[in-house]
Design a protein around this motif. Structure first.
Motif, PDB file in Angstrom:
ATOM      1  N   VAL A  60      14.914   5.513  -7.340  1.00  8.43           N
ATOM      2  CA  VAL A  60      14.683   5.304  -5.908  1.00  8.43           C
ATOM      3  C   VAL A  60      15.758   4.351  -5.393  1.00  8.43           C
ATOM      4  CG1 VAL A  60      13.045   4.522  -4.156  1.00  8.43           C
ATOM      5  CG2 VAL A  60      12.196   5.596  -6.258  1.00  8.43           C
ATOM      6  N   ILE A  61      16.570   4.844  -4.447  1.00  4.57           N
ATOM      7  CA  ILE A  61      17.628   3.999  -3.869  1.00  4.57           C
ATOM      8  C   ILE A  61      17.084   3.365  -2.599  1.00  4.57           C
ATOM      9  CG2 ILE A  61      19.963   3.953  -2.916  1.00  4.57           C
ATOM     10  CD1 ILE A  61      20.685   6.293  -4.709  1.00  4.57           C
ATOM     11  N   LEU A  62      17.130   2.028  -2.552  1.00  6.84           N
ATOM     12  CA  LEU A  62      16.515   1.319  -1.415  1.00  6.84           C
ATOM     13  C   LEU A  62      17.294   1.537  -0.121  1.00  6.84           C
ATOM     14  CD1 LEU A  62      14.278  -0.633  -0.464  1.00  6.84           C
ATOM     15  CD2 LEU A  62      15.828  -2.517  -0.975  1.00  6.84           C
ATOM     16  N   GLU A  63      18.627   1.406  -0.198  1.00  3.38           N
ATOM     17  CA  GLU A  63      19.417   1.457   1.040  1.00  3.38           C
ATOM     18  C   GLU A  63      19.854   2.884   1.357  1.00  3.38           C
ATOM     19  OE1 GLU A  63      22.564  -1.453   0.889  1.00  3.38           O
ATOM     20  OE2 GLU A  63      21.144  -3.075   0.422  1.00  3.38           O
ATOM     21  N   ASP A  64      19.533   3.307   2.576  1.00  2.00           N
ATOM     22  CA  ASP A  64      19.903   4.641   3.048  1.00  2.00           C
ATOM     23  C   ASP A  64      21.387   4.646   3.401  1.00  2.00           C
ATOM     24  OD1 ASP A  64      19.806   7.199   3.933  1.00  2.00           O
ATOM     25  OD2 ASP A  64      18.183   6.896   5.373  1.00  2.00           O
ATOM     26  N   GLY A  65      21.968   5.831   3.484  1.00  2.00           N
ATOM     27  CA  GLY A  65      23.382   5.935   3.855  1.00  2.00           C
ATOM     28  C   GLY A  65      23.916   7.276   3.397  1.00  2.00           C
ATOM     29  N   GLU A  66      25.114   7.589   3.821  1.00  2.00           N
ATOM     30  CA  GLU A  66      25.686   8.910   3.532  1.00  2.00           C
ATOM     31  C   GLU A  66      25.808   9.140   2.022  1.00  2.00           C
ATOM     32  OE1 GLU A  66      29.717  11.256   4.600  1.00  2.00           O
ATOM     33  OE2 GLU A  66      29.069   9.768   6.072  1.00  2.00           O
TER      34      GLU A  66
ATOM     35  N   ARG B 252      16.606  13.649  -9.716  1.00  2.00           N
ATOM     36  CA  ARG B 252      15.893  12.404 -10.037  1.00  2.00           C
ATOM     37  C   ARG B 252      15.920  11.427  -8.863  1.00  2.00           C
ATOM     38  NH1 ARG B 252      18.899  10.173 -15.270  1.00  2.00           N
ATOM     39  NH2 ARG B 252      20.625  10.914 -14.003  1.00  2.00           N
ATOM     40  N   VAL B 253      16.991  11.513  -8.048  1.00  2.00           N
ATOM     41  CA  VAL B 253      17.269  10.483  -7.046  1.00  2.00           C
ATOM     42  C   VAL B 253      16.551  10.761  -5.728  1.00  2.00           C
ATOM     43  CG1 VAL B 253      19.107   9.387  -5.681  1.00  2.00           C
ATOM     44  CG2 VAL B 253      19.512   9.961  -8.085  1.00  2.00           C
ATOM     45  N   MET B 254      15.917   9.724  -5.189  1.00  2.58           N
ATOM     46  CA  MET B 254      15.342   9.798  -3.847  1.00  2.58           C
ATOM     47  C   MET B 254      15.674   8.523  -3.093  1.00  2.58           C
ATOM     48  SD  MET B 254      11.647  11.664  -3.966  1.00  2.58           S
ATOM     49  CE  MET B 254      11.624  12.030  -2.221  1.00  2.58           C
ATOM     50  N   ILE B 255      15.778   8.646  -1.784  1.00  8.10           N
ATOM     51  CA  ILE B 255      15.980   7.458  -0.948  1.00  8.10           C
ATOM     52  C   ILE B 255      14.595   6.906  -0.616  1.00  8.10           C
ATOM     53  CG2 ILE B 255      16.874   6.634   1.264  1.00  8.10           C
ATOM     54  CD1 ILE B 255      18.841   9.132   0.996  1.00  8.10           C
ATOM     55  N   ALA B 256      14.455   5.582  -0.690  1.00 10.76           N
ATOM     56  CA  ALA B 256      13.137   4.950  -0.516  1.00 10.76           C
ATOM     57  C   ALA B 256      12.428   5.433   0.750  1.00 10.76           C
ATOM     58  CB  ALA B 256      13.290   3.435  -0.499  1.00 10.76           C
ATOM     59  N   ALA B 257      13.169   5.510   1.856  1.00 15.15           N
ATOM     60  CA  ALA B 257      12.558   5.901   3.133  1.00 15.15           C
ATOM     61  C   ALA B 257      11.902   7.281   3.047  1.00 15.15           C
ATOM     62  CB  ALA B 257      13.619   5.881   4.234  1.00 15.15           C
ATOM     63  N   ASN B 258      12.475   8.189   2.260  1.00 17.42           N
ATOM     64  CA  ASN B 258      11.899   9.541   2.110  1.00 17.42           C
ATOM     65  C   ASN B 258      10.805   9.586   1.048  1.00 17.42           C
ATOM     66  OD1 ASN B 258      13.883  10.208   3.904  1.00 17.42           O
ATOM     67  ND2 ASN B 258      15.308  10.945   2.335  1.00 17.42           N
ATOM     68  N   TRP B 259      10.897   8.689   0.099  1.00 20.15           N
ATOM     69  CA  TRP B 259       9.945   8.655  -1.032  1.00 20.15           C
ATOM     70  C   TRP B 259       8.612   8.037  -0.609  1.00 20.15           C
ATOM     71  CZ3 TRP B 259       8.778   4.263  -4.494  1.00 20.15           C
ATOM     72  CH2 TRP B 259       8.197   4.630  -5.714  1.00 20.15           C
ATOM     73  N   LEU B 260       8.697   7.062   0.313  1.00 20.85           N
ATOM     74  CA  LEU B 260       7.495   6.329   0.732  1.00 20.85           C
ATOM     75  C   LEU B 260       6.719   7.084   1.803  1.00 20.85           C
ATOM     76  CD1 LEU B 260       9.151   2.811   1.075  1.00 20.85           C
ATOM     77  CD2 LEU B 260       7.405   3.400  -0.614  1.00 20.85           C
ATOM     78  N   PRO B 261       5.392   7.130   1.699  1.00 20.02           N
ATOM     79  CA  PRO B 261       4.610   7.719   2.791  1.00 20.02           C
ATOM     80  C   PRO B 261       4.581   6.769   4.001  1.00 20.02           C
ATOM     81  CG  PRO B 261       3.144   6.778   1.136  1.00 20.02           C
ATOM     82  CD  PRO B 261       4.543   6.627   0.603  1.00 20.02           C
TER      83      PRO B 261
ATOM     84  N   LEU C 186       4.208   5.333  -5.913  1.00 18.67           N
ATOM     85  CA  LEU C 186       4.184   5.229  -7.381  1.00 18.67           C
ATOM     86  C   LEU C 186       3.061   6.081  -7.969  1.00 18.67           C
ATOM     87  CD1 LEU C 186       4.893   1.402  -7.917  1.00 18.67           C
ATOM     88  CD2 LEU C 186       6.290   3.251  -8.828  1.00 18.67           C
ATOM     89  N   SER C 187       1.919   6.101  -7.289  1.00 20.53           N
ATOM     90  CA  SER C 187       0.773   6.904  -7.765  1.00 20.53           C
ATOM     91  C   SER C 187       1.125   8.387  -7.839  1.00 20.53           C
ATOM     92  CB  SER C 187      -0.428   6.733  -6.837  1.00 20.53           C
ATOM     93  OG  SER C 187      -0.824   5.389  -6.819  1.00 20.53           O
ATOM     94  N   ALA C 188       2.036   8.829  -6.967  1.00 19.35           N
ATOM     95  CA  ALA C 188       2.417  10.252  -6.930  1.00 19.35           C
ATOM     96  C   ALA C 188       3.398  10.623  -8.049  1.00 19.35           C
ATOM     97  CB  ALA C 188       3.026  10.571  -5.568  1.00 19.35           C
TER      98      ALA C 188
ATOM     99  N   ALA D 210       0.840  -1.216   0.000  1.00 18.17           N
ATOM    100  CA  ALA D 210       0.000   0.000   0.000  1.00 18.17           C
ATOM    101  C   ALA D 210       0.871   1.261   0.000  1.00 18.17           C
ATOM    102  CB  ALA D 210      -0.929  -0.009   1.215  1.00 18.17           C
ATOM    103  N   ARG D 211       1.968   1.253   0.766  1.00 18.97           N
ATOM    104  CA  ARG D 211       2.874   2.414   0.809  1.00 18.97           C
ATOM    105  C   ARG D 211       3.536   2.631  -0.562  1.00 18.97           C
ATOM    106  NH1 ARG D 211       7.349   1.544   4.871  1.00 18.97           N
ATOM    107  NH2 ARG D 211       7.708   3.788   4.652  1.00 18.97           N
ATOM    108  N   TRP D 212       4.008   1.545  -1.173  1.00 17.62           N
ATOM    109  CA  TRP D 212       4.687   1.657  -2.465  1.00 17.62           C
ATOM    110  C   TRP D 212       3.703   2.054  -3.563  1.00 17.62           C
ATOM    111  CZ3 TRP D 212      10.007   0.869  -3.474  1.00 17.62           C
ATOM    112  CH2 TRP D 212      10.768   0.528  -2.336  1.00 17.62           C
ATOM    113  N   ARG D 213       2.467   1.589  -3.459  1.00 22.23           N
ATOM    114  CA  ARG D 213       1.419   2.005  -4.410  1.00 22.23           C
ATOM    115  C   ARG D 213       1.221   3.521  -4.346  1.00 22.23           C
ATOM    116  NH1 ARG D 213      -3.202  -0.504  -6.299  1.00 22.23           N
ATOM    117  NH2 ARG D 213      -4.449   1.158  -5.400  1.00 22.23           N
TER     118      ARG D 213
END
Length: 607
Positions: free
Chosen positions: A148-154, A165-174, A64-66, A58-61
């Motif tokens: 969307v980069i899955l793994e967070d880090g410096e 273009r680049v976002m970290i998954a944790a920030n991209w996902l609601p 993606l919808s956004a 549901a979060r990934w949907r």
């Protein structure tokens, strides 16, 4: 052991689509364990139920919808096997998007080509270092629009700061997403484009529909019973259609649990930890275990070695008797004791609970199959192509001929065409190649059968693959030589890491051999050679002895299988140097070009 095996199969009509399959599974068994994986951050195994998986979908949907995507748009995934692979795929499919999987260890230029060819608007990628490798190959190209980069880090944060273009998954996902209902969609619509790494030219995008894959999963379950209590250990890449159908959609259809292995190197520990009941693997995995067993036996007393051989022989006799192919034999009196003392300890190292081990993707050497089956591992060989979603045939446990690739799945027709080519018809045949009408037309006969490119014969419903039309070497005397079985036999020698047999248009066969870098120093010293000197590889005595060793290994082959000259190298063929495809198949044309001079020398020496 599991006391009770119970079936909970979702019918294809109820699922309708691959995302409908997940929706149905969620409502049938919300609290059963769906996925298990090793969390590197906490160094512990974790799991998700179907309900918890749906919460993530549901979060990934929502994310993606956004992204202003429309149904039919393509999104790409470049991840190791993990729950997020499935979650992203399900979120995309439920929005009518088309998933394009990428191989984690493919070359950057290949991945960049796929992203442009399929116009992939979103790319989900494992980590910052992978994106840093891929970004230069993409350059100024249009796609992907969002990374969307899955793994967070410096490193990930730095990339996200200077590349919009680049976002970290944790920030991209609601924080959370909305529940959704099963969509009404055409099962024949496109679900995924899977690029096959051809051994020649650029990869082609195989278009598979929801129905293609659902029909294949369902037909596979009619050949091999799968239960809710089954645990699959997933370690082949999910970008490979065999793994995706067999260890993702199929267990979803049956309500089984999937555990993701940490890595091939940790497979032995993971087998002990997870104790799977089903594994799907390529022959290379079984060959590695086979080789390890052989190496360990070398150092054991002669009596123990003889006992092991006897156990394998007796177990094989017992297998043949249970298959109804032979009668009773006096050795079977020893089997209960040999099983307890020899076979069971080996199977315990594979977790001790395997109900079925499936080998596919390449031919399984008969000697390897014989050893495992002789030790009572329920090992079956199957056959398929990405273009057939992917399984065409598999051996049933009760009618298992390990030298065949099995019998066709229910609903799939097979026939032998011109040049002994195996041709296939059924609900699993692809829709065609993406953006490539010429290649699509070439793949089908005028009456609509898919050409596999493999030569075969059919006996008692079992399919036996005898060669590959493209790989057949035609010698100058007209003799036709299928090199694959010879290469497979030579590859079982621990000295040989990789091998390619040559002879197209020539008067005799030669071979290029990549020697084992581990065993080379010892071998060189046995001949009084310096392992660090390149010229040591062309020592006449060494070449003569290795040639004799090759002839012995090929002694059971027909007369044409005589290798007259060899050329040795220590440089492995890899995906990076362009000599292997991402599915580890040798690119024959590229190897021929790379070793042109060495090949000419082998043929010149003979005159």
């Amino acid at each position: 052991m599991v006391k009770q095996w119970s079936e909970d199969l979702i019918p294809v009509e109820r699922a309708c689509t691959l995302d409908g399959l997940f929706y149905q599974r969620l409502h049938r068994s919300p609290d059963r364990k769906a996925y298990q994986w090793f969390d590197r951050a906490t160094e512990r195994w974790r799991s998700l139920s179907w309900r918890e998986t749906a919460d993530q979908v549901a979060r990934w949907r929502a994310a993606l919808s956004a992204e202003a995507l429309s149904a039919g748009d393509r999104v790409a995934v470049l991840l190791r096997n993990c729950p997020e692979w499935v979650i992203f795929d399900q979120a995309a499919l439920s929005l009518g998007l088309i998933t394009v999987p990428l191989y984690t260890d493919d070359r950057a230029d290949n991945a960049a080509h796929i992203l442009q060819d399929a116009d992939c608007k979103v790319l989900l990628i494992q980590d910052a270092s992978r994106w840093k490798r891929l970004a230069p190959a993409i350059g100024e190209a249009l796609y992907p629009e969002r990374v969307v980069i899955l793994e967070d880090g410096e490193q990930s944060r730095r990339l996200a700061t200077y590349d919009e273009r680049v976002m970290i998954a944790a920030n991209w996902l609601p924080e959370r997403g909305e529940p959704w209902t099963q969509r009404v969609a055409d099962p024949q619509s496109l679900a995924t484009i899977v690029y096959t790494s051809g051994t020649t030219g650029r990869p082609k995008g195989v278009m598979l529909s929801h129905r293609n894959i659902l029909a294949n999963a369902h037909a596979s379950v009619t050949m091999l019973d799968v239960y809710q209590e089954d645990v699959f250990l997933s370690f082949l890449p999910l970008s490979h259609m065999l793994e995706r159908m067999g260890s993702y959609y199929l267990p979803m259809m049956t309500g089984s649990t999937v555990a993701y292995a940490r890595s091939i190197n940790q497979l032995a520990e993971d087998l002990q930890m997870i104790r799977p009941s089903v594994i799907i693997a390529v022959p290379r995995v079984f060959e590695r275990v086979y080789q390890r067993i052989q190496d360990q036996l070398q150092g054991r007393p002669k009596l123990l070695r003889s006992l092991f051989k006897l156990a394998v022989r007796t177990g094989w006799i017992d297998f043949e008797r249970r298959q109804g192919r032979r009668g009773w034999h006096p050795l079977l009196l020893l089997w209960p004791w040999l099983r307890r003392k020899v076979a069971r300890p080996v199977l315990e190292r594979l977790g001790g609970r395997l109900r079925a081990a499936v080998s596919g993707g390449a031919p399984l050497p008969f000697g390897v199959a014989q050893l495992f089956i002789g030790l009572e591992l329920p090992l079956v060989q199957g056959y398929g192509l990405t273009e057939t979603s992917p399984v065409v045939a598999v051996n049933p446990l009760e009618d298992n001929r390990p030298d065949s690739v099995g019998i066709p799945l229910r609903g799939i027709q097979v026939r032998i065409g011109a040049d002994d080519e195996l041709q296939v018809k059924g609900p699993c045949n692809m829709l065609g190649y993406w953006n490539n009408h010429v290649a699509t037309a070439r793949m089908f006969t005028t009456d609509g059968w898919l050409r596999t490119g493999d030569q075969a014969r059919i006996e008692h419903r079992h399919i036996f693959i005898t060669g590959r039309i493209k790989d057949i070497l035609v010698l100058s005397n007209g003799e036709k030589v299928p090199p694959a079985d010879m290469e497979m036999t030579l590859g079982l020698d621990p000295l040989v890491d990789q091998v390619m047999i040559l002879g197209e248009g020539r008067s005799f066969l030669t071979a290029i051999i990549v020697l084992s870098s581990e065993l080379w120093p010892g071998l060189a010293r046995d001949y009084g050679l310096d392992p660090n000197q390149a010229e040591s590889l062309s020592n006449p005595q060494l070449l003569r002895d290795l040639l004799r060793r090759i002839r012995d290994a090929l002694a059971d082959f027909p007369g044409y299988a005589k290798v007259r000259r060899i050329s040795l190298t220590l440089e492995p063929w890899t995906i990076e140097n362009g000599l292997l495809t991402p599915t580890m198949k040798t690119k024959r044309t590229q190897v021929l070009a790379e070793y042109k001079d060495a090949i000419e020398r082998m043929y010149a020496e003979h005159h």
